[in-house]
Design a protein around this motif. Structure first.
Motif, PDB file in Angstrom:
ATOM      1  N   THR A 118     -52.393  72.775   8.319  1.00 30.97           N
ATOM      2  CA  THR A 118     -51.461  72.164   7.366  1.00 30.97           C
ATOM      3  C   THR A 118     -50.399  73.185   6.979  1.00 30.97           C
ATOM      4  OG1 THR A 118     -53.337  70.960   6.479  1.00 30.97           O
ATOM      5  CG2 THR A 118     -51.350  70.923   5.152  1.00 30.97           C
ATOM      6  N   HIS A 119     -50.836  74.405   6.784  1.00 27.98           N
ATOM      7  CA  HIS A 119     -49.925  75.474   6.387  1.00 27.98           C
ATOM      8  C   HIS A 119     -48.853  75.699   7.447  1.00 27.98           C
ATOM      9  CE1 HIS A 119     -48.717  79.186   4.404  1.00 27.98           C
ATOM     10  NE2 HIS A 119     -48.697  79.753   5.601  1.00 27.98           N
ATOM     11  N   THR A 120     -49.278  75.809   8.702  1.00 26.61           N
ATOM     12  CA  THR A 120     -48.309  76.143   9.759  1.00 26.61           C
ATOM     13  C   THR A 120     -47.423  74.950  10.135  1.00 26.61           C
ATOM     14  OG1 THR A 120     -50.100  75.826  11.334  1.00 26.61           O
ATOM     15  CG2 THR A 120     -49.540  78.082  10.827  1.00 26.61           C
ATOM     16  N   THR A 121     -48.024  73.737  10.238  1.00 27.13           N
ATOM     17  CA  THR A 121     -47.171  72.612  10.658  1.00 27.13           C
ATOM     18  C   THR A 121     -46.120  72.272   9.609  1.00 27.13           C
ATOM     19  OG1 THR A 121     -48.930  71.130   9.949  1.00 27.13           O
ATOM     20  CG2 THR A 121     -48.714  71.434  12.309  1.00 27.13           C
ATOM     21  N   ASN A 122     -46.433  72.504   8.333  1.00 24.24           N
ATOM     22  CA  ASN A 122     -45.450  72.201   7.282  1.00 24.24           C
ATOM     23  C   ASN A 122     -44.564  73.395   6.941  1.00 24.24           C
ATOM     24  OD1 ASN A 122     -46.121  69.351   6.307  1.00 24.24           O
ATOM     25  ND2 ASN A 122     -48.111  70.364   6.380  1.00 24.24           N
ATOM     26  N   LYS A 123     -44.814  74.516   7.627  1.00 21.09           N
ATOM     27  CA  LYS A 123     -44.057  75.753   7.353  1.00 21.09           C
ATOM     28  C   LYS A 123     -44.050  76.071   5.852  1.00 21.09           C
ATOM     29  CE  LYS A 123     -41.085  75.661  11.444  1.00 21.09           C
ATOM     30  NZ  LYS A 123     -41.619  74.442  12.089  1.00 21.09           N
ATOM     31  N   ASN A 124     -45.222  75.981   5.240  1.00 22.47           N
ATOM     32  CA  ASN A 124     -45.324  76.244   3.809  1.00 22.47           C
ATOM     33  C   ASN A 124     -45.243  77.738   3.499  1.00 22.47           C
ATOM     34  OD1 ASN A 124     -45.711  73.541   3.233  1.00 22.47           O
ATOM     35  ND2 ASN A 124     -47.948  73.684   3.388  1.00 22.47           N
ATOM     36  N   ALA A 125     -44.840  78.031   2.280  1.00 18.75           N
ATOM     37  CA  ALA A 125     -44.899  79.425   1.819  1.00 18.75           C
ATOM     38  C   ALA A 125     -46.348  79.743   1.471  1.00 18.75           C
ATOM     39  CB  ALA A 125     -44.001  79.604   0.603  1.00 18.75           C
ATOM     40  N   ALA A 126     -47.031  78.740   0.895  1.00 25.24           N
ATOM     41  CA  ALA A 126     -48.459  78.894   0.589  1.00 25.24           C
ATOM     42  C   ALA A 126     -49.119  77.527   0.615  1.00 25.24           C
ATOM     43  CB  ALA A 126     -48.640  79.548  -0.773  1.00 25.24           C
ATOM     44  N   VAL A 209     -45.264  75.008  -1.802  1.00 23.36           N
ATOM     45  CA  VAL A 209     -46.707  75.268  -1.859  1.00 23.36           C
ATOM     46  C   VAL A 209     -47.426  73.922  -1.831  1.00 23.36           C
ATOM     47  CG1 VAL A 209     -48.604  76.244  -3.185  1.00 23.36           C
ATOM     48  CG2 VAL A 209     -46.362  77.341  -3.249  1.00 23.36           C
ATOM     49  N   MET A 210     -48.339  73.776  -0.907  1.00 29.13           N
ATOM     50  CA  MET A 210     -48.992  72.487  -0.743  1.00 29.13           C
ATOM     51  C   MET A 210     -50.489  72.608  -1.049  1.00 29.13           C
ATOM     52  SD  MET A 210     -48.649  70.147   2.635  1.00 29.13           S
ATOM     53  CE  MET A 210     -46.976  69.598   2.598  1.00 29.13           C
ATOM     54  N   ALA A 211     -51.036  71.552  -1.663  1.00 26.26           N
ATOM     55  CA  ALA A 211     -52.481  71.520  -1.933  1.00 26.26           C
ATOM     56  C   ALA A 211     -53.149  70.594  -0.926  1.00 26.26           C
ATOM     57  CB  ALA A 211     -52.731  71.013  -3.343  1.00 26.26           C
TER      58      ALA A 211
END
Ligand code: UD1
Ligand code: CA
Length: 449
Positions: A118-126, A209-211
């Motif tokens: 989820t972190h990498t596909t959405n290019k999240n900061a966190a 930042v995604m939960a």
């Protein structure tokens, strides 16, 4: 590229223990080991453990992981301060960092993989793991907008009554873009109830930042006190036992049985009540283990029964019956179709095939052949008060009841030892050895009063 960092510097005050919290055991592994192992599925290029309280002890317990780097947090000024210590160790690191609290032992690898993806596909900061808990007390509360983007996290003790109604909690498992995190880490402030630097404060300073909610909220149970440790153990046990039952193993009264997740079982084995299987134990199919047995770091062959007995660091081959009330400890090897019976203790001893030690014996440092019958109460006197000495017993030999074999000693093949003998000299093949005083009967003798 992803690095893994485990926070393991805290004391764990609420455990009320001499042992650092992360070294408490759960199903045969420490809490920190469990956190570390749950990340292996993302193939980390770097593994770091932040240690502080009793650092030497924590390091020693993890010394067998060779690619693990230790980062010292000299004073424990909070989870944010702990992560600040990573800065010199990840100086030119451009990838992501998976950060886990060392006290979250029940994570499944697929959950970590999902967080990372989820972190990498959405290019999240966190990105962080969250859960909706029926009882969120003690956890940081996560406040999101409607698209699961995190606005801020507030610790339970810093929440207003209204904020405490939010049941979405922080699991203490995070994925960060390292360069972005490193840039803001120095700005953390300790303006909270505990006067600590909180890692949870960085989320309102980063974007996006995604939960990610975990499917099974039990996975992010944190262990802060002994009750939570016992609860984590219950959850782990249920998982392990469900998996073995699904794989064809019968568990009778599963609630009374404990099985480490390092144990391997084979189908059509029956585990009876009050049985505990620990460490690197493997049990082949067709066995009946228990009731009331403890088996630790041992290998058990097919169709073996172990009844009310303790077996540790030993090997038992197919068709052998152990117990009731036998104790096999330390490098014991029992061959096929043997019987090790009531109140028998074996230590560093091997038995060949079809050999019986059925009642009330101690055999230590002994090598025993095939088809031997060790009579009731036979004892190897293997210790002279300073050193241990070996005993060798050849195929087909029989010792009478209450024999004492004073080691070092060798009994050949097909030897018979008369009951009540104390044997101090070697006995050749095909011989009878009698070593006891002859019985005297005084006819007509009476006590004079
Ligand atoms: C933390 C989170 C909380 C979250 C919960 C999940 C913070 C401020 N709060 O709270 O939002 O819901 O975990 O379980 O992060 N540690 C260090 N150095 C320190 C302090 C702690 O290495 O200076 C380590 C501890 O050894 C432990 C981990 O960090 O493994 C978490 O610390 P703990 O005090 O248990 O945090 P919680 O209060 O549970
Ligand atoms: Ca905790």
């Amino acid at each position: 590229m992803v690095a893994v960092a485990i926070l393991a510097a805290g004391k764990g005050t609420r455990m009320k223990s001499q042992l650092p919290k992360v070294l408490h055991g759960l199903g045969g592994k420490t809490l920190v080991e469990r956190a570390l192992l749950s990340c292996e599925s993302v193939n980390p290029s770097k593994r770091l453990a932040i240690v502080g309280y009793q650092a030497e002890r924590v390091k020693e317990s993890l010394a067998h992981y060779d690619s693990l780097e230790f980062v010292e947090q000299k004073e424990q000024l909070g989870t944010g301060h702990a992560i600040q210590q990573l800065i010199p160790h990840l100086k030119d690191f451009e990838g992501d960092v998976l950060v886990l609290n060392g006290d979250v032992p029940l994570l499944r690898s697929q959950t970590i993989t999902k967080l990372w993806e989820t972190h990498t596909t959405n290019k999240n900061a966190a990105t962080l793991l969250t859960a909706q808990l029926p009882n969120p007390r003690g956890y940081g509360r996560v406040f999101c907008d409607n698209d699961n983007y995190v606005q801020h996290i507030i610790e339970d003790r810093d929440c207003t009554q209204a904020q405490k109604q939010n049941r979405r909690i922080n699991g203490g498992v995070y994925c960060f873009n390292w360069p972005q995190l490193a840039a803001i880490l120095p700005d953390l402030k300790a303006d909270n109830d505990q006067k600590e630097y909180y890692i949870t404060d960085v989320f309102s300073m980063m974007q996006p930042v995604m939960a990610v909610d975990v499917e099974d909220y039990q996975e992010i149970n944190g262990v802060n006190d002994r009750r939570q440790l016992a609860n984590a153990d219950r959850i782990l046990q249920a998982r392990v036992k469900d998996a073995w039952m699904a794989a064809g193993v019968t568990l009778i009264d599963p609630d009374s049985i404990t099985i480490d997740d390092t144990v391997t079982l084979h189908p059509d084995t029956i585990i009876e009540p009050q049985t505990h299987l620990r460490g690197k134990t493997e049990i082949a199919s067709g066995c009946r283990i228990g009731p009331g047995s403890l088996i630790e770091n041992s290998t058990i062959g097919e169709n073996v029964t172990v009844l009310y007995s303790v077996v540790s660091d030993s090997e038992v081959e197919a068709g052998t019956r152990v117990g009731p009330y036998a104790h096999l400890r330390g490098q014991v090897k029992v061959g096929q179709s043997c019987r090790v019976g009531n109140f028998v203790e074996l230590k560093k001893t091997s038995l060949g095939e079809k050999t019986n030690v059925a009642h009330l014996s101690y055999l230590g440092d002994a090598t025993v052949g095939d088809r031997v019958n060790i009579g009731a109460g036979t004892i190897t006197a293997n210790y002279d008060g300073v050193n241990k000495h070996p005993t060798a017993i050849g195929d087909g030999t029989k010792t009478g009841s209450n024999s004492v074999l004073v080691a070092p000693i060798t009994l050949g093949k097909d030897v018979t030892v008369a009951a009540g003998s104390t044997i101090t000299e070697d006995v050749e093949d095909d011989s009878l050895a009698i070593a006891r005083s002859r019985q005297t009967v005084k006819k007509g003798w009476r006590l004079q009063s």
